[in-house]
Structure formats: C-alpha cells, structure tokens
Motif scaffolding. Structure first.
Motif, short mmCIF file in Angstrom:
data_model
loop_
_atom_site.label_atom_id
_atom_site.label_comp_id
_atom_site.label_asym_id
_atom_site.label_seq_id
_atom_site.Cartn_x
_atom_site.Cartn_y
_atom_site.Cartn_z
N GLY A 65 37.25 2.84 -23.70
CA GLY A 65 37.45 4.08 -22.96
C GLY A 65 38.47 4.92 -23.70
O GLY A 65 38.32 5.16 -24.91
N THR A 66 39.51 5.35 -22.99
CA THR A 66 40.59 6.09 -23.65
C THR A 66 41.18 5.25 -24.78
O THR A 66 41.43 5.73 -25.87
N GLY A 104 38.16 6.68 -27.21
CA GLY A 104 37.97 8.05 -26.75
C GLY A 104 39.17 8.96 -26.97
O GLY A 104 39.03 10.16 -27.15
N GLY A 133 33.78 1.17 -19.88
CA GLY A 133 34.42 2.29 -20.57
C GLY A 133 33.42 3.38 -20.89
O GLY A 133 32.26 3.11 -21.22
N SER A 134 33.89 4.61 -20.79
CA SER A 134 33.00 5.76 -20.92
C SER A 134 32.32 5.87 -22.28
O SER A 134 31.23 6.43 -22.38
P1 ADP Z 1 39.89 4.90 -19.12
O1 ADP Z 1 40.79 6.08 -19.28
O2 ADP Z 1 40.30 4.01 -17.99
O3 ADP Z 1 39.68 4.17 -20.39
P2 ADP Z 1 37.11 5.70 -19.27
O4 ADP Z 1 36.49 4.43 -19.59
O5 ADP Z 1 36.36 6.61 -18.36
O6 ADP Z 1 38.54 5.52 -18.61
O7 ADP Z 1 37.38 6.44 -20.63
C1 ADP Z 1 37.81 7.75 -20.68
C2 ADP Z 1 37.71 8.23 -22.11
O8 ADP Z 1 36.35 8.27 -22.50
C3 ADP Z 1 38.28 9.61 -22.29
O9 ADP Z 1 39.41 9.50 -23.11
C4 ADP Z 1 37.24 10.38 -23.03
O10 ADP Z 1 37.69 10.68 -24.31
C5 ADP Z 1 36.06 9.45 -23.18
N1 ADP Z 1 34.84 10.02 -22.57
C6 ADP Z 1 34.64 10.34 -21.28
N2 ADP Z 1 33.39 10.82 -21.08
C7 ADP Z 1 32.79 10.81 -22.28
C8 ADP Z 1 31.49 11.19 -22.76
N3 ADP Z 1 30.56 11.69 -21.96
N4 ADP Z 1 31.24 11.03 -24.05
C9 ADP Z 1 32.17 10.54 -24.88
N5 ADP Z 1 33.40 10.17 -24.51
C10 ADP Z 1 33.72 10.30 -23.23
#
Ligand code: ADP
Length: 468
Positions: A219-220, A287, A415-416
């Motif tokens: 994710g982040t 991310g 994770g996103s």
């Molecule tokens: P966490 O902050 O708990 O890790 P996430 O798993 O949702 O939460 O991850 C968020 C991160 O994912 C953000 O930093 C962002 O950069 C990235 N992100 C969110 N949505 C997308 C997307 N559609 N495509 C690519 N990256 C994304």
C-alpha cells in the motif's frame, strides 16, 4: 528530430537501469532468502529485522464467540467487533472509524489511551454488549509502529512514526498502557494480542485458507510476514511453542541487495527523503514512492530536452504526482490518451502535450510499475524459497525437479497497489510465473484479504484467548 532521439535515449537508459530479467529476479529471490537467514541468525544480522511476534498459532476457522479489535496506525483509528460461529464462515465485522484528535497525537500517552478506551466503551455499549459483563472479552490490538515484542500480548514501543510523537510512550509497554486505560474505564476486557498489520493479514488469510504461509501488504508502504519453524529462529535459542512455529514480521521494506536494479532517480529520491539509506525495497515498490519516481523522470526530460514545453514549476514539488494519478495515466486506454493529457494539465500544470509525448509518459509509468511489481514478486518467491515452498526441493534432495510434490501454498495479499492497480497486479502474477515456472506456480495461490489489520487482530484474539 535530433531532440526526439535524445528523449528516446533517456527512456532507453531508464528501461535498462530498471531491467528485471528472470535471471536478475532470481538473484533477488536468493538475496531475500539469504538476508532472511541472516536476520534470523542474529540481532542486527541483516537489514531485515525479522521480528519475533510470538504469534504461535493462526486462526483455523473453529473459533467461537464475540471478539474485539482496535486498529491504530494512521490518523483514523478503528474499533471493531466480529462474531465467530465456529465454522469458517463469511466474516461480517461491525466497524467504527474514529479520527484521533490531533493534540492527542503529540500529548501524553494516558490521554491517548483514555480516548481509545472511551471509544471502545461506547462501541461496546452501542453494540448491545454489556460493558461490565462478568465474562471477560478478548481484544486484539493492531499497533502499526515499530515494537519490540516481549510476548504475544506485550511489546515496547521503539519509536513513533507518521504523525505521532508522544514522548513518554517511547520505551514503554504498549499493551500494558492500553490495558490500564481499559481498567480505568471499568471495561472487563483483556488485550489478548498485540500485532502489526501484516500479522493480522496472515491471520485472516489463514482463517479462510489453511494453506496460507505468508502475508504481504503493498500500500503506502510495504511489508511481509510469514510462518517460520522455531528451530530456524537461531537468534532466539530455546524458543519453544506448542505448534513448533511462529509468525515472523520481516519488515521487508528495508530489504536491500546489490542485485536490485537501481536508477539515478532512486538515488536522488532516497537522498532527499527523511530516511536516507532506509526502506530501500519499499522506495522501489510502494504507493508512497512510485508516482515520485515518474515525476523525477519527467522533470529530467523536461529540463534537459524541452519536450514538455517550458519547465513547469509543479515538477519540482516532491510527491506532486501521486501514485493513483500515475496509475490512471498508465491505464488510460483512450486512443488519444485524454486522461494522460488531463492529469499532466491538472496535476503537473503541463499543457498541450503532443500525443507522441503522452505515449512516452505512459511508457515511463509502465517501466516504473513493472519493475516494482516484479520485485515484489521476487520478494514473495524469496519467502517461499526460505521455507522450502518454491519447488526447488532443497530438503528432499536427490530427486529431480519433476518428482517433487509441491504442496499447495497460499499467500495473503492486501494493499491498494495490488487490489486497485490492475497493471501492477498483472505484472506481479506474470513475474511469479516466470520465476517459479508453470509447474510450480500452479500450486501457489495469491488470496486477497480485506481488512486483515482489523479483522485479523480480532481472529488472533480468538485463537490466543485465555479460554481457548
Ligand atoms: P495503506 O495506507 O494502509 O497502505 P492502501 O493499501 O489503501 O492503504 O494504500 C494506499 C496507497 O496506495 C496510497 O499511498 C496510494 O499511493 C496507493 N493507491 C491508492 N489507490 C491506488 C490506485 N488506484 N492505483 C495505484 N495506487 C493507488
């Protein structure tokens, strides 16, 4: 024309320095397995901390009862309750989000934990569960900060990260501080487990699929944990668990190897970051950073080769291009690349970009994301290799590759980047297949879990409950 040739040259240089051939990925796999060994052999033996979690059993599906969890890690903290029926079933937790008031993030620890205990108190009451019930309730506490764990339900805060800075808490026992606040509030609850978010993900993955051996969050940031045999945890001699195993939190974001394909953009990003020389693997994969690597490439092309018109001042702003916007450009499938044009305009203040240059931007995104996803895949195979699930059959010996009976092996992922970014996910799968080969890859499944950091902690409270 000459200018365009130089642009192509810069792109080519980027592609070459991001190269992740299968050969290169296998070197990363080996390096990961070697570093895991080193991190388990001695404290400080590797950039991989390989932290003990004392989680010595994983939810099986037979857990019964009502369990609670607290998830603290970002500005939002969450309280949740899940009712388990004893048969692996669809989980339908009640969840409540609570923003943490800013002054509590930098004040006294007692105030923060009193606030948390009050929220939990209200949540229990609203859920028609008795607050002072004579039956003690069990609570899982997900605390996503670096903790030196001393048992499954206790650990000392090493340092705060993100927006938190409560001085009197550093070096203190985290679950104990929460337990005292619960007691002050008269809540008959016990902090049964103190875990980090990847461990929750592994627990949730294992609840749904008993072949789950590892969990990865992309994710982040990025991190992973996995199930290890206690006799392989050399740095902790005499560690005994009934199961013979324990979850190890790798903190893999800090992995480093000379085999990682590194560019000048990575070097600059690292040097300008608040934590230089730290989290090297994370800075290529997660991310928080991918968008910024792309921004740096565009900035260089804009400055040196003038393909983006006058250099936009936005290009100098660190993190101006966020990963979701980068992903949207990457996945723009319109023939005229209208989304790319729009994002370049809206986010980076670059207008009138010719189609040829818009295509170049898509290509840059592709190179950066492909490398990230393939390195994450190599990391996963590194874990499988360490525990003998990569089909190389190190322990069986003597047999040829085709004789080896490969056990079904599942990895839980959250994770996103994996769940929201299709190209990332596809590149990751493709690389897994390339590295493992089809024969082995067909036994490896990736399961997406949802909200392991919350639900998984409640499940672990169940599987580590005092009555269980
Ligand atoms: P966490 O902050 O708990 O890790 P996430 O798993 O949702 O939460 O991850 C968020 C991160 O994912 C953000 O930093 C962002 O950069 C990235 N992100 C969110 N949505 C997308 C997307 N559609 N495509 C690519 N990256 C994304």
């Amino acid at each position: 024309r000459k200018k365009w040739k130089r642009v192509v040259g810069v792109l080519k240089e980027l592609e070459e320095s991001c190269e992740t051939t299968v050969g290169r990925l296998r070197q990363v796999v080996d390096a990961m397995a070697v570093e895991m060994h080193a991190g388990l052999a001695s404290e400080g033996g590797s950039k991989l901390k390989m932290l003990l979690t004392f989680v010595d059993n994983l939810p099986s599906g037979s857990e019964k009862g009502i369990f609670y969890a607290l998830d603290l890690g970002g500005t939002n903290f969450r309280v949740l309750r899940v009712e388990l029926g004893g048969q692996r079933s669809e989980l339908d937790p009640d969840v409540e989000h609570q923003p943490i008031p800013e002054q509590l993030m930098t004040g006294r620890s007692e105030d923060l934990f009193d606030f948390i205990a009050s929220s939990l108190h209200r949540f229990v009451e609203n859920g028609n569960d008795s607050v002072q019930s004579s039956i003690m309730k069990e609570l899982g506490f997900t605390f996503s900060f670096p903790v030196k764990q001393t048992s499954v339900s206790s650990g000392v805060l090493i340092k705060w990260t993100k927006a938190f800075a409560i001085k009197d808490m550093v070096g203190k026992e985290v679950a104990g501080a929460l337990q005292q606040a619960l007691d002050r509030k008269g809540l008959n609850m016990r902090v049964a487990v103190l875990v980090n978010d990847t461990v929750g993900t592994l627990a949730l993955g294992h609840y749904h699929d008993a072949d789950t051996v590892a969990a990865v969050i992309i994710g982040t940031g990025t991190n992973a944990c996995y199930w290890e045999r206690t006799d392989a945890i050399i740095k902790c001699q005499g560690l005994l668990t009934t199961s013979g195993g324990m979850v190890v939190n790798m903190e893999w974001g800090n992995f480093w190897s000379s085999h990682l394909p590194r560019t000048s953009y990575d070097i600059d990003l690292d040097a300008e970051s608040p934590n230089p020389n730290d989290q090297g693997f994370e800075k290529m994969i997660s991310g928080m950073y991918l968008g910024d690597i792309v921004r740096r490439v565009i900035l260089r092309m804009s400055e040196e080769l003038d393909v983006f018109g006058p250099v936009s001042s936005r290009l100098y702003v660190p993190f101006a291009l966020r990963t979701p916007a980068m992903a949207a450009m990457h996945e723009d499938d319109s023939p005229e690349l209208t989304e790319v044009a729009k994002i370049l305009q809206d986010v980076l203040d670059i207008s009138d970009v010719p189609l040829k240059v818009r295509k170049l931007v898509v290509k840059i995104c592709d190179v950066v994301t492909r490398r990230a996803a393939r390195l994450a895949a190599a990391g996963i195979v590194g874990i499988l290799k360490k525990i003998g699930r990569d089909g190389s059959g190190g322990i069986t010996g003597g047999r040829s590759r085709s004789d080896i009976k490969m056990r079904r092996t599942a990895v839980a992922v959250e994770g996103s980047l994996y769940t929201q970014y299709t190209m990332f996910r596809e590149y990751l799968h493709e690389a897994l297949h390339e590295i493992l080969g089809e024969d082995i890859a067909r036994h490896v499944v990736i399961n997406v879990t949802e909200d392991g950091s919350g639900t998984g902690a409640a499940l672990l409270a169940a599987s580590h409950s005092s009555s269980g």
